[in-house]
Design an enzyme around this catalytic site. Structure first.
Site, PDB file in Angstrom:
ATOM      1  N   HIS A 112      21.527  -2.083 -15.644  1.00  0.00           N
ATOM      2  CA  HIS A 112      21.900  -0.846 -14.953  1.00  0.00           C
ATOM      3  C   HIS A 112      20.676  -0.250 -14.266  1.00  0.00           C
ATOM      4  CE1 HIS A 112      23.640   3.077 -14.150  1.00  0.00           C
ATOM      5  NE2 HIS A 112      22.651   3.648 -14.808  1.00  0.00           N
TER       6      HIS A 112
ATOM      7  N   HIS B 186      21.708  -4.678  -6.845  1.00  0.00           N
ATOM      8  CA  HIS B 186      20.383  -4.086  -6.678  1.00  0.00           C
ATOM      9  C   HIS B 186      19.257  -5.029  -6.250  1.00  0.00           C
ATOM     10  CE1 HIS B 186      22.111  -0.462  -8.263  1.00  0.00           C
ATOM     11  NE2 HIS B 186      22.517  -1.119  -9.337  1.00  0.00           N
TER      12      HIS B 186
END
Length: 150
Positions: free
Chosen positions: A145, A37
């Site tokens: 996450h 990410h």
């Protein structure tokens, strides 16, 4: 007496390896989060090939095409600081370890095109500024996450 010592030492060695071995080769979740990410060095851009290149470069097209992924174009310190925001229930699970950014961040959403099939993973690239929701764990809390963009 020598055989008895050898058996005890061997048993201890097996026990220690049993504890150590599972952690060998397994990346901490924070490393997975960064790989999947974080892209702080690239400003959001409208290059249609950005997602195709990044998803491949970051290993998310090995064996199958990951359907959806978001890259964050902010510093690690900025993203990590989100973990100090108020705790909330995650959007994609019932877990209660999520945190929402206090301001919109620069992100790029990558979505697998409907006609795309492995090994030719083809993604649409969409840049935006949105609040992000991330799950944090550990002491100190760190992102593990990517939950959602809102």
């Amino acid at each position: 007496m020598g055989l008895e010592k050898s058996l005890i030492l061997f048993s201890l060695l097996v026990l220690v390896l049993g504890w150590v071995q599972p952690s060998l080769g397994r990346k901490p979740s924070v490393q997975d989060f960064k790989r999947q990410h974080m892209d702080p060095d690239s400003p959001p851009n409208s290059r249609p090939t950005y997602c195709n290149q990044m998803m491949k470069r970051r290993g998310m097209t090995k064996g199958s095409c990951k359907r959806v992924n978001t890259f964050v174009h902010e510093s690690w310190a900025t993203v990590k600081a989100i973990c100090s925001q108020r705790q909330m229930t995650c959007k994609t699970s019932s877990r209660n370890n999520c945190h929402k950014s206090s301001s919109p961040l620069h992100i790029t959403d990558c979505r697998l095109k409907g006609s795309s099939k492995y090994p030719n993973c083809d993604y649409t690239t969409t840049n935006s500024q949105k609040h992000i929701i991330i799950a944090c764990e550990g002491n100190p809390l760190v992102p593990v996450h990517y939950d959602a963009s809102v």
